[in-house]
Design a protein around this motif. Structure first.
Motif, PDB file in Angstrom:
ATOM      1  N   UNK A  77       0.764  -1.302   0.082  1.00 12.65           N
ATOM      2  CA  UNK A  77       0.063   0.048  -0.111  1.00 12.65           C
ATOM      3  C   UNK A  77       0.896   1.112  -0.105  1.00 12.65           C
ATOM      4  N   UNK A  78       2.017   1.173   0.624  1.00 11.50           N
ATOM      5  CA  UNK A  78       2.848   2.152   0.704  1.00 11.50           C
ATOM      6  C   UNK A  78       3.442   2.542  -0.810  1.00 11.50           C
ATOM      7  N   UNK A  79       3.925   1.458  -1.375  1.00 15.62           N
ATOM      8  CA  UNK A  79       4.596   1.520  -2.670  1.00 15.62           C
ATOM      9  C   UNK A  79       3.744   1.925  -3.549  1.00 15.62           C
ATOM     10  N   UNK A  80       2.484   1.818  -3.424  1.00 14.54           N
ATOM     11  CA  UNK A  80       1.406   2.205  -4.481  1.00 14.54           C
ATOM     12  C   UNK A  80       1.288   3.677  -4.272  1.00 14.54           C
ATOM     13  N   UNK A  81       1.585   4.069  -3.159  1.00 15.12           N
ATOM     14  CA  UNK A  81       1.505   5.993  -2.959  1.00 15.12           C
ATOM     15  C   UNK A  81       2.561   6.265  -3.482  1.00 15.12           C
ATOM     16  N   UNK A  82       3.775   6.007  -3.542  1.00 20.62           N
ATOM     17  CA  UNK A  82       5.055   6.644  -3.892  1.00 20.62           C
ATOM     18  C   UNK A  82       5.004   7.050  -5.609  1.00 20.62           C
ATOM     19  N   UNK A  83       4.992   8.065  -5.932  1.00 16.89           N
ATOM     20  CA  UNK A  83       4.887   8.328  -7.498  1.00 16.89           C
ATOM     21  C   UNK A  83       6.337   8.032  -8.034  1.00 16.89           C
ATOM     22  N   UNK A  84       6.212   7.714  -9.172  1.00 19.11           N
ATOM     23  CA  UNK A  84       7.572   7.360  -9.791  1.00 19.11           C
ATOM     24  C   UNK A  84       8.408   8.811 -10.145  1.00 19.11           C
ATOM     25  N   UNK A  85       9.819   8.385  -9.939  1.00 19.14           N
ATOM     26  CA  UNK A  85      10.538   9.674 -10.302  1.00 19.14           C
ATOM     27  C   UNK A  85      11.176   9.223 -11.504  1.00 19.14           C
ATOM     28  N   UNK A  86      10.771   9.854 -12.654  1.00 19.30           N
ATOM     29  CA  UNK A  86      10.797   9.554 -14.006  1.00 19.30           C
ATOM     30  C   UNK A  86      12.532   9.931 -14.578  1.00 19.30           C
ATOM     31  N   UNK A  87      12.994  10.717 -13.749  1.00 16.49           N
ATOM     32  CA  UNK A  87      14.185  11.372 -14.071  1.00 16.49           C
ATOM     33  C   UNK A  87      15.316   9.816 -13.611  1.00 16.49           C
TER      34      UNK A  87
END
Length: 321
Positions: A77-87
């Motif tokens: 659930x926490x991993x789902x809340x972390x947005x991707x750092x596209x850089x």
């Protein structure tokens, strides 16, 4: 905490692993994302399929999937809340190493090819450089970013690694990199048996014959110990890395953590029990029905016999009482 992390040290049986377990429990209760690796020695002692990359890293995709699965159990659930750092996404190759490092492996081959063209076609110096740049752009490094093109959060990277074994080692490296860059949740990375990431493994290779490794692949050339062995807690923008040593297999003869970047103020030593703590420990073992007929009058004797070491005390007393 302005530190790369902490290294928990101490003699065998003083309770270093228990300290890590208590830290993990505290962190989870307080809303931290906890990445716990209790037994990295298995990656070098247990035999599974490995594949050597061009970087000289041996990819352990089967173990990588097991690591991702364990991490996902309490943290999805926490991993789902972390947005991707596209850089940062896509900067790791399938062996977990930097894509730029992998690209540099092709530079001697490209330069040799261009030099041959210079001799045959009489190219100028500027044309030579243009050719080198053109060939470098054509180099394609296999990556999960070519398949999973637009993940929205870190969980999608973990899920992709679980579903695609050939990209599992890269998924581990990409996930740890994303956790370093994110600020959504506090992160605690715990690595027990940290010093087990460095000795020779049980894997053999002719590439290491006639070397100081005597034919055995060093553990830090395997992708999973390599993902955990760096003293890189300072890279976590909102997190901490805590490691502990283990002396079940090795002696402390060559133990020099300063060579790995560990500063003296980052080391915490777990000592043996005092006499009062030893008495509390014995009472605890009686309450847990580990001991049944322990004579209280012999408490001081067994404290001196074991030196207040918890592991020695449990081994001796459980055998006798």
């Amino acid at each position: 905490i302005r530190k790369a992390g902490f290294l928990i040290d101490g003699h065998k049986g003083t309770g270093k692993s228990q300290v890590l377990n208590l830290l993990a429990m505290w962190a989870r209760r307080n809303g931290w994302l906890v990445v716990l690796e209790p037994n990295p020695s298995r990656y070098s002692k247990e035999i599974a399929e490995i594949k050597r990359s061009n970087n000289g890293v041996y990819i352990q995709n089967e173990f990588a999937q097991q690591f991702l699965e364990a991490m996902s159990l309490a943290n999805r659930h926490m991993l789902e809340e972390i947005p991707l750092d596209r850089e940062a996404y896509g900067t790791r190759a399938i062996d977990g190493e930097s894509v730029e490092v992998t690209r540099r492996l092709y530079e001697p081959l490209i330069e040799k090819t261009v030099d041959t063209e210079v001799e045959n076609d009489g190219l100028s110096a500027s044309q030579r450089l243009q050719k080198i740049a053109e060939y470098k752009r054509q180099v394609r490094i296999p990556s999960m970013a070519d398949v999973l093109t637009e993940p929205q959060n870190v969980w999608e990277i973990v899920e992709f690694g679980l579903q695609n074994e050939s990209y599992a080692a890269q998924a581990v490296a990409e996930t740890l990199l994303q956790l370093q860059r994110q600020t959504t949740h506090p992160v605690l990375v715990i690595v027990d048996e940290w010093n087990e990431c460095f000795p020779c493994s049980e894997y053999v290779s002719i590439r290491y014959d006639n070397t100081r490794f005597n034919g055995y692949i060093p553990a830090y050339h395997l992708s999973m110990p390599r993902a955990l062995h760096r003293w890189d807690g300072h890279k976590y923008r909102r997190g901490l890395k805590i490691c502990a040593t283990s002396w079940q297999r090795y002696k402390r003869r060559d133990y020099r953590p300063e060579l790995l970047g560990v500063k003296e103020h980052e080391i915490r030593t777990v000592r043996n029990f005092t006499q009062h703590e030893f008495a509390n420990y014995v009472v605890y073992m009686r309450l847990m029905n580990i001991l049944h007929n322990f004579p209280a009058e012999d408490l001081e004797y067994y404290y001196m016999l074991t030196g207040g070491n918890g592991w020695q005390a449990r081994r001796v007393l459980s055998a006798l009482y």
